[in-house]
Design a protein around this motif. Structure first.
Motif, PDB file in Angstrom:
ATOM      1  N   GLU A 182       0.833  -1.207   0.000  1.00  0.00           N
ATOM      2  CA  GLU A 182       0.000   0.000   0.000  1.00  0.00           C
ATOM      3  C   GLU A 182       0.866   1.254   0.000  1.00  0.00           C
ATOM      4  O   GLU A 182       0.603   2.211  -0.749  1.00  0.00           O
ATOM      5  CB  GLU A 182      -0.912   0.004   1.222  1.00  0.00           C
ATOM      6  CG  GLU A 182      -2.008  -1.043   1.210  1.00  0.00           C
ATOM      7  CD  GLU A 182      -2.821  -1.013   2.492  1.00  0.00           C
ATOM      8  OE1 GLU A 182      -2.611  -0.081   3.303  1.00  0.00           O
ATOM      9  OE2 GLU A 182      -3.636  -1.926   2.700  1.00  0.00           O
ATOM     10  N   LEU A 183       1.890   1.267   0.845  1.00  0.00           N
ATOM     11  CA  LEU A 183       2.777   2.424   0.917  1.00  0.00           C
ATOM     12  C   LEU A 183       3.510   2.634  -0.408  1.00  0.00           C
ATOM     13  O   LEU A 183       3.658   3.764  -0.880  1.00  0.00           O
ATOM     14  CB  LEU A 183       3.791   2.236   2.052  1.00  0.00           C
ATOM     15  CG  LEU A 183       3.228   2.253   3.469  1.00  0.00           C
ATOM     16  CD1 LEU A 183       4.283   1.765   4.464  1.00  0.00           C
ATOM     17  CD2 LEU A 183       2.753   3.649   3.851  1.00  0.00           C
ATOM     18  N   MET A 184       3.954   1.539  -1.024  1.00  0.00           N
ATOM     19  CA  MET A 184       4.675   1.637  -2.289  1.00  0.00           C
ATOM     20  C   MET A 184       3.773   2.085  -3.430  1.00  0.00           C
ATOM     21  O   MET A 184       4.228   2.768  -4.353  1.00  0.00           O
ATOM     22  CB  MET A 184       5.339   0.292  -2.595  1.00  0.00           C
ATOM     23  CG  MET A 184       6.475  -0.053  -1.636  1.00  0.00           C
ATOM     24  SD  MET A 184       7.081  -1.762  -1.786  1.00  0.00           S
ATOM     25  CE  MET A 184       7.890  -1.708  -3.381  1.00  0.00           C
ATOM     26  N   GLN A 185       2.494   1.747  -3.376  1.00  0.00           N
ATOM     27  CA  GLN A 185       1.570   2.259  -4.384  1.00  0.00           C
ATOM     28  C   GLN A 185       1.379   3.766  -4.232  1.00  0.00           C
ATOM     29  O   GLN A 185       1.209   4.482  -5.224  1.00  0.00           O
ATOM     30  CB  GLN A 185       0.224   1.540  -4.283  1.00  0.00           C
ATOM     31  CG  GLN A 185       0.263   0.102  -4.788  1.00  0.00           C
ATOM     32  CD  GLN A 185      -1.098  -0.537  -4.823  1.00  0.00           C
ATOM     33  OE1 GLN A 185      -1.980  -0.138  -5.577  1.00  0.00           O
ATOM     34  NE2 GLN A 185      -1.294  -1.550  -3.987  1.00  0.00           N
ATOM     35  N   ALA A 186       1.422   4.248  -2.987  1.00  0.00           N
ATOM     36  CA  ALA A 186       1.289   5.691  -2.752  1.00  0.00           C
ATOM     37  C   ALA A 186       2.464   6.453  -3.338  1.00  0.00           C
ATOM     38  O   ALA A 186       2.324   7.611  -3.755  1.00  0.00           O
ATOM     39  CB  ALA A 186       1.167   5.967  -1.251  1.00  0.00           C
ATOM     40  N   VAL A 187       3.642   5.828  -3.390  1.00  0.00           N
ATOM     41  CA  VAL A 187       4.808   6.462  -4.014  1.00  0.00           C
ATOM     42  C   VAL A 187       4.525   6.776  -5.475  1.00  0.00           C
ATOM     43  O   VAL A 187       4.954   7.803  -6.007  1.00  0.00           O
ATOM     44  CB  VAL A 187       6.043   5.540  -3.887  1.00  0.00           C
ATOM     45  CG1 VAL A 187       7.227   6.104  -4.665  1.00  0.00           C
ATOM     46  CG2 VAL A 187       6.424   5.340  -2.423  1.00  0.00           C
ATOM     47  N   VAL A 188       3.761   5.889  -6.130  1.00  0.00           N
ATOM     48  CA  VAL A 188       3.444   6.059  -7.555  1.00  0.00           C
ATOM     49  C   VAL A 188       2.248   6.984  -7.757  1.00  0.00           C
ATOM     50  O   VAL A 188       2.235   7.807  -8.670  1.00  0.00           O
ATOM     51  CB  VAL A 188       3.194   4.685  -8.212  1.00  0.00           C
ATOM     52  CG1 VAL A 188       2.736   4.845  -9.659  1.00  0.00           C
ATOM     53  CG2 VAL A 188       4.450   3.839  -8.137  1.00  0.00           C
ATOM     54  N   THR A 189       1.239   6.865  -6.896  1.00  0.00           N
ATOM     55  CA  THR A 189       0.023   7.662  -7.103  1.00  0.00           C
ATOM     56  C   THR A 189       0.178   9.101  -6.638  1.00  0.00           C
ATOM     57  O   THR A 189      -0.471  10.003  -7.178  1.00  0.00           O
ATOM     58  CB  THR A 189      -1.167   7.025  -6.377  1.00  0.00           C
ATOM     59  OG1 THR A 189      -0.881   6.920  -4.967  1.00  0.00           O
ATOM     60  CG2 THR A 189      -1.469   5.648  -6.940  1.00  0.00           C
ATOM     61  N   GLN A 190       1.046   9.344  -5.648  1.00  0.00           N
ATOM     62  CA  GLN A 190       1.125  10.704  -5.103  1.00  0.00           C
ATOM     63  C   GLN A 190       2.520  11.148  -4.715  1.00  0.00           C
ATOM     64  O   GLN A 190       2.691  12.234  -4.164  1.00  0.00           O
ATOM     65  CB  GLN A 190       0.232  10.797  -3.856  1.00  0.00           C
ATOM     66  CG  GLN A 190       0.682   9.927  -2.689  1.00  0.00           C
ATOM     67  CD  GLN A 190      -0.304   9.922  -1.534  1.00  0.00           C
ATOM     68  OE1 GLN A 190      -1.444   9.491  -1.667  1.00  0.00           O
ATOM     69  NE2 GLN A 190       0.139  10.440  -0.387  1.00  0.00           N
ATOM     70  N   GLY A 191       3.536  10.343  -5.030  1.00  0.00           N
ATOM     71  CA  GLY A 191       4.863  10.670  -4.515  1.00  0.00           C
ATOM     72  C   GLY A 191       5.949  10.787  -5.566  1.00  0.00           C
ATOM     73  O   GLY A 191       5.729  11.226  -6.690  1.00  0.00           O
ATOM     74  N   THR A 192       7.149  10.329  -5.186  1.00  0.00           N
ATOM     75  CA  THR A 192       8.352  10.575  -5.970  1.00  0.00           C
ATOM     76  C   THR A 192       8.434   9.767  -7.265  1.00  0.00           C
ATOM     77  O   THR A 192       9.304  10.036  -8.102  1.00  0.00           O
ATOM     78  CB  THR A 192       9.594  10.263  -5.121  1.00  0.00           C
ATOM     79  OG1 THR A 192       9.480   8.942  -4.586  1.00  0.00           O
ATOM     80  CG2 THR A 192       9.731  11.264  -3.976  1.00  0.00           C
ATOM     81  N   ALA A 193       7.558   8.766  -7.423  1.00  0.00           N
ATOM     82  CA  ALA A 193       7.547   7.986  -8.675  1.00  0.00           C
ATOM     83  C   ALA A 193       6.240   8.173  -9.421  1.00  0.00           C
ATOM     84  O   ALA A 193       5.765   7.279 -10.120  1.00  0.00           O
ATOM     85  CB  ALA A 193       7.782   6.507  -8.382  1.00  0.00           C
ATOM     86  N   SER A 194       5.657   9.355  -9.302  1.00  0.00           N
ATOM     87  CA  SER A 194       4.356   9.619  -9.929  1.00  0.00           C
ATOM     88  C   SER A 194       4.412   9.553 -11.456  1.00  0.00           C
ATOM     89  O   SER A 194       3.384   9.418 -12.117  1.00  0.00           O
ATOM     90  CB  SER A 194       3.817  10.983  -9.488  1.00  0.00           C
ATOM     91  OG  SER A 194       4.735  12.014  -9.809  1.00  0.00           O
ATOM     92  N   SER A 195       5.602   9.620 -12.023  1.00  0.00           N
ATOM     93  CA  SER A 195       5.714   9.513 -13.484  1.00  0.00           C
ATOM     94  C   SER A 195       5.388   8.098 -13.970  1.00  0.00           C
ATOM     95  O   SER A 195       5.250   7.875 -15.166  1.00  0.00           O
ATOM     96  CB  SER A 195       7.119   9.907 -13.949  1.00  0.00           C
ATOM     97  OG  SER A 195       8.101   9.057 -13.390  1.00  0.00           O
ATOM     98  N   LEU A 196       5.245   7.146 -13.033  1.00  0.00           N
ATOM     99  CA  LEU A 196       4.861   5.784 -13.400  1.00  0.00           C
ATOM    100  C   LEU A 196       3.350   5.597 -13.451  1.00  0.00           C
ATOM    101  O   LEU A 196       2.871   4.535 -13.845  1.00  0.00           O
ATOM    102  CB  LEU A 196       5.450   4.768 -12.405  1.00  0.00           C
ATOM    103  CG  LEU A 196       6.967   4.560 -12.448  1.00  0.00           C
ATOM    104  CD1 LEU A 196       7.393   3.617 -11.332  1.00  0.00           C
ATOM    105  CD2 LEU A 196       7.399   4.031 -13.805  1.00  0.00           C
ATOM    106  N   SER A 197       2.603   6.600 -13.037  1.00  0.00           N
ATOM    107  CA  SER A 197       1.148   6.494 -13.110  1.00  0.00           C
ATOM    108  C   SER A 197       0.704   6.637 -14.567  1.00  0.00           C
ATOM    109  O   SER A 197       1.445   7.140 -15.407  1.00  0.00           O
ATOM    110  CB  SER A 197       0.491   7.569 -12.246  1.00  0.00           C
ATOM    111  OG  SER A 197       0.889   8.863 -12.661  1.00  0.00           O
ATOM    112  N   GLY A 198      -0.490   6.174 -14.851  1.00  0.00           N
ATOM    113  CA  GLY A 198      -1.002   6.270 -16.207  1.00  0.00           C
ATOM    114  C   GLY A 198      -0.497   5.192 -17.142  1.00  0.00           C
ATOM    115  O   GLY A 198      -0.559   5.346 -18.370  1.00  0.00           O
ATOM    116  N   MET A 199      -0.001   4.069 -16.590  1.00  0.00           N
ATOM    117  CA  MET A 199       0.513   2.978 -17.415  1.00  0.00           C
ATOM    118  C   MET A 199      -0.594   1.999 -17.825  1.00  0.00           C
ATOM    119  O   MET A 199      -0.345   1.064 -18.576  1.00  0.00           O
ATOM    120  CB  MET A 199       1.606   2.215 -16.659  1.00  0.00           C
ATOM    121  CG  MET A 199       2.841   3.037 -16.344  1.00  0.00           C
ATOM    122  SD  MET A 199       3.963   3.176 -17.752  1.00  0.00           S
ATOM    123  CE  MET A 199       4.646   1.534 -17.831  1.00  0.00           C
TER     124      MET A 199
END
Length: 213
Positions: free
Chosen positions: A133-150
């Motif tokens: 859950e925490l690692m998904q938050a990194v993608v949805t709202q954090g430092t790896a947000s450029s991975l969203s929209g895949m």
């Protein structure tokens, strides 16, 4: 401003984790790290480096805080980080990594095959789920947000480690799709002049895009 636990994780807030580190029992912290295979040989049938965790009972607040954000005297290998990531994706169960899946003869027939083998429970199912859950938050709202929209959800964590007399080590670990993982990755760019979000995450994006169908 104020950061909650999830946002601290998502945004790699060093101050939050340094403060949490000051509240931890150092002996239990060391034991937890060793449960996660620090200071031990990894269960592989090929040579790997050994990750190291060291935090003395009389460590200063500065040393303790630095260790809490992954610095201090901590060293870790990309293979180790990939294995921990895969265990999180696998509900806490660590699998033994291998390099050769199958050996074939000249006619294409299988001579031998490697069957997946468990190396034991690295963490509980509940712990793995929370980390996911925490690692998904990194993608949805954090430092790896450029991975969203895949087109599928991704779980990950960035890390930018300072090294003496060199550039940063830019890290990313992650797995995808988050709900039904197919692949776990660890990306490390050594001596980088950029942050992990800038150089490591785009490489992970290419790996996921190539592999996940």
């Amino acid at each position: 401003g104020m950061e909650g636990f999830t946002s601290s994780f998502a945004n790699s807030c060093n101050a939050s984790f340094a403060n949490m580190g000051l509240m931890l029992d150092k002996s239990k912290w060391t034991q937890l790290s060793e449960n996660l295979l620090f200071n031990k040989s990894l269960p592989t049938d090929f040579p790997t480096g050994k990750s190291s965790f060291k935090l003395d009972s009389n460590a200063t607040e500065w040393e303790t805080g630095a260790t809490a954000i992954g610095q201090g005297k901590t060293t870790v290998t990309p293979m180790h980080m990939a294995m921990i990531t895969s265990a999180i994706a696998n509900g806490g169960v660590l699998m033994e990594p291998y390099l050769v899946d199958e050996v074939e003869n000249a006619d294409g027939g299988a001579v031998s095959m490697h069957n997946p083998k468990s190396a034991g429970e690295l963490m509980t199912t509940a712990e793995a789920a929370k980390l996911g859950e925490l690692m998904q938050a990194v993608v949805t709202q954090g430092t790896a947000s450029s991975l969203s929209g895949m087109g599928y959800s991704i779980a990950g964590k960035t890390g930018t480690a300072e090294t003496a007399n060199a550039g940063n080590n830019a890290w990313f670990i992650g797995y995808a799709p988050a709900e039904k993982p197919q692949i776990a990755v660890c990306v490390l760019i050594e001596n980088s002049s950029e942050s992990s979000s800038t150089v490591a995450v785009p490489i992970a994006r290419q790996l996921f895009a190539r592999y996940v169908k």
